[in-house]
Design an enzyme around this catalytic site. Structure first.
Site, PDB file in Angstrom:
ATOM      1  N   LYS A 190       0.834  -1.211   0.000  1.00  0.00           N
ATOM      2  CA  LYS A 190       0.000   0.000   0.000  1.00  0.00           C
ATOM      3  C   LYS A 190       0.867   1.258   0.000  1.00  0.00           C
ATOM      4  O   LYS A 190       0.599   2.192  -0.752  1.00  0.00           O
ATOM      5  CB  LYS A 190      -0.922  -0.045   1.227  1.00  0.00           C
ATOM      6  N   SER A 191       1.901   1.283   0.806  1.00  0.00           N
ATOM      7  CA  SER A 191       2.759   2.480   0.878  1.00  0.00           C
ATOM      8  C   SER A 191       3.402   2.769  -0.476  1.00  0.00           C
ATOM      9  O   SER A 191       3.434   3.913  -0.940  1.00  0.00           O
ATOM     10  CB  SER A 191       3.869   2.272   1.911  1.00  0.00           C
ATOM     11  N   ARG A 194      -8.904  12.091  12.402  1.00  0.00           N
ATOM     12  CA  ARG A 194      -7.451  11.917  12.589  1.00  0.00           C
ATOM     13  C   ARG A 194      -6.709  13.256  12.512  1.00  0.00           C
ATOM     14  O   ARG A 194      -7.117  14.162  11.796  1.00  0.00           O
ATOM     15  CB  ARG A 194      -6.924  10.905  11.560  1.00  0.00           C
ATOM     16  N   GLN A 247       4.566   9.363   7.346  1.00  0.00           N
ATOM     17  CA  GLN A 247       3.628  10.206   6.599  1.00  0.00           C
ATOM     18  C   GLN A 247       4.038  11.674   6.689  1.00  0.00           C
ATOM     19  O   GLN A 247       4.003  12.400   5.694  1.00  0.00           O
ATOM     20  CB  GLN A 247       2.212  10.012   7.128  1.00  0.00           C
ATOM     21  N   ASP A 293       1.908  -0.965  11.985  1.00  0.00           N
ATOM     22  CA  ASP A 293       0.584  -1.421  11.553  1.00  0.00           C
ATOM     23  C   ASP A 293       0.292  -2.863  11.979  1.00  0.00           C
ATOM     24  O   ASP A 293      -0.796  -3.381  11.739  1.00  0.00           O
ATOM     25  CB  ASP A 293       0.469  -1.317  10.026  1.00  0.00           C
TER      26      ASP A 293
HETATM   27  C1  S3P Z   1       2.513   4.827   6.216  1.00  0.00           C
HETATM   28  C2  S3P Z   1       3.031   5.226   7.413  1.00  0.00           C
HETATM   29  C3  S3P Z   1       2.501   4.806   8.719  1.00  0.00           C
HETATM   30  C4  S3P Z   1       1.544   3.633   8.597  1.00  0.00           C
HETATM   31  C5  S3P Z   1       0.606   3.759   7.431  1.00  0.00           C
HETATM   32  C6  S3P Z   1       1.367   3.882   6.136  1.00  0.00           C
HETATM   33  C7  S3P Z   1       3.117   5.306   4.964  1.00  0.00           C
HETATM   34  O1  S3P Z   1       1.831   5.899   9.306  1.00  0.00           O
HETATM   35  O2  S3P Z   1       0.804   3.483   9.787  1.00  0.00           O
HETATM   36  O3  S3P Z   1      -0.258   2.633   7.341  1.00  0.00           O
HETATM   37  O4  S3P Z   1       2.844   4.752   3.890  1.00  0.00           O
HETATM   38  O5  S3P Z   1       3.901   6.270   5.041  1.00  0.00           O
HETATM   39  P1  S3P Z   1       2.634   7.002  10.171  1.00  0.00           P
HETATM   40  O6  S3P Z   1       3.692   7.512   9.333  1.00  0.00           O
HETATM   41  O7  S3P Z   1       1.638   8.050  10.530  1.00  0.00           O
HETATM   42  O8  S3P Z   1       3.116   6.234  11.367  1.00  0.00           O
END
Ligand code: S3P
Length: 450
Positions: A27-28, A128, A175, A325
């Site tokens: 997903k990322s 959020r 993120q 996660d």
């Molecule tokens: C992600 C970062 C994580 C993770 C999310 C995906 C990303 O969040 O929990 O499912 O793709 O950068 P945070 O960066 O807020 O911890």
């Protein structure tokens, strides 16, 4: 995306899970490939893109900013980009549904373009925190008008003459780091993000592959990522590996059900993401990492998992960012282990798709598992027999990972476990129930909530 009808699901005691389980794309990486494609010159081709609600949201968003995003018959996606700074003003508010990564990274990407845009999401996403990106992005010169409490919906006015900055992350968040780096693409000069605790590094890897001038150093302040902008990115061919966060569910399911032998091919082994694998191995999990290889800037491997009697452990809080996660499914593994498992440093779990700490505790307690917990920790008491009582109904709070984790618990519990809504699983893993059933897991629609 509104959330109208709930889809309750029930999982009952399962025999062994066997065969090959094709976990969908990460997903990322999928979010980032679409976004970098949208601000590159030329065409980006993406193979193995995760086709889930969150990623479809990002694909639509990039189209709303003016990029040409297409899905081809062979399953490949192409993005014809606009160049850095080239995003156009969207005509309508952009709805990211349930996707925190989608909305935070897209706001970053647009923050230094001279446009206005409105961003929103579903009920979960609108709860959020967005202040964590608004605060640093404002230092580029971007302006925000958000809903009370720095929530969505929010209106953004991109910086017309953006200024570079140096920013130290106050929370361990990929993120936030990524929103800043994507914003920095269209800022003349050097922007530096300092992360005291390293988080997933997909943005950095992919930015370098697309041609950005990026430098990474390690100092006493932590890991420093500097981007010299404005960047000129060129479209690339991206192959998306299997998502270790999705693989975590069948992996734990295979460990805790008797007679399992499951292979998960092409799993991404980036060490900023594989914390769970190490923890499960330290619990006595029989997990073999086979055919390790390098492809497209990431390490891939095939994972073979066999049934194991797990033992409780103390999980080092320092590994939390590399498995952030995975705590819902680790808590399920812990509930089936011998002895207790202690997890600390969990403050970020409270601001995910749900307050995951509270949701995990409530779900475990509903199914006869004892848990002690506080603001940022929990200790899960394993069941001596390896089989929790089960029989409970779990409130998923619009959280895909809570739904999947507790369905896995149902596969070993004495009595079936029901989740009140499996609909959100489609945000990250639409074929989860079908693939689990194909591997041998009895998961079905629950007609009534018990
Ligand atoms: C992600 C970062 C994580 C993770 C999310 C995906 C990303 O969040 O929990 O499912 O793709 O950068 P945070 O960066 O807020 O911890």
């Amino acid at each position: 995306m509104s959330h109208a009808t709930a889809t309750p699901l029930k999982a009952r005691r399962s025999g062994g899970l066997t065969g090959t389980f094709q976990v969908p794309g990460d997903k990322s990486i999928s979010h980032r490939a679409l976004m970098l494609g949208a601000v590159s010159i030329g065409e980006t081709t993406i193979s193995g893109l995760l086709e889930s609600a969150d990623i479809h949201g990002t694909a639509r968003a990039m189209a709303a900013f003016g990029a040409r995003v297409e899905r081809h018959q062979d399953g490949r996606w192409t993005v014809n980009g606009l160049g850095t700074g080239g995003l156009l003003e969207p005509k309508m508010p952009i709805d990211f549904g349930n996707a925190g990564t989608g909305v935070r990274l897209a706001i970053g990407l647009a923050s230094t373009c001279p446009i206005q845009a409105k961003f929103t999401g579903d009920q979960s996403l609108c709860k959020r925190p967005m202040g964590r990106i608004m605060e640093p992005l404002s230092q580029f010169g971007t302006r925000f008008e958000a809903t009370e409490g720095d929530r969505l919906p929010l209106q953004m006015t991109g910086a017309v003459s953006p200024i570079p900055q140096e920013y130290t992350l106050p929370v361990a968040s990929a993120q936030v780091k990524s929103a800043l780096l994507l914003g920095a693409l269209n800022v003349p000069g050097r922007t530096t993000v300092v992360e005291p605790v390293p988080t997933r590094d997909h943005t950095e890897r992919m930015l370098s592959a697309f041609g950005a001038d990026l430098e990474i150093t390690h100092t006493e302040r932590g890991r420093e990522v500097s981007l010299n902008g404005p960047a000129e990115l060129t479209g690339q061919a991206v192959t998306v590996p299997a998502d270790p966060s999705s693989a975590a569910f069948p992996m734990v399911a295979a460990l805790i059900t008797e007679g399992s032998d499951l292979t998960l091919p092409n799993m991404m082994m980036n060490e900023t993401r594989t914390g769970l694998l190490g923890v499960l191995q330290s619990m006595g999990g029989d997990i073999e990492v086979l055919n390790q290889r390098e492809t497209g800037g990431e390490t891939l491997a095939d994972i073979r998992v066999r049934s194991s009697r797990l033992k409780g452990v103390v999980v080092d809080p320092e590994v939390a960012p590399s498995m952030i996660d995975e705590y819902p499914i680790l808590a399920v593994a812990a509930a089936c282990a011998e002895g207790s498992t202690e997890m600390r440093g969990l403050e970020e779990l409270r601001v995910k798709e749900s307050d995951r700490l509270a949701a995990i505790v409530a779900g475990l307690e509903n199914n006869g598992v004892k848990v002690q917990w506080g603001d940022d920790w929990m200790i899960v008491e394993g069941s001596a027999s390896g089989r929790p009582t089960g029989g409970g109904t779990v409130a998923t709070h619009m959280d895909h990972r809570i739904a999947m984790a507790f369905l896995v618990l149902g596969l070993v519990s004495e009595k079936p476990v029901t989740v009140d809504d499996g609909g959100m699983i489609a945000t990250s893993f639409p074929d989860f129930v079908e693939l689990m059933k194909a591997a041998g897991a009895p998961i079905e629609a629950a007609e009534t909530l018990s």
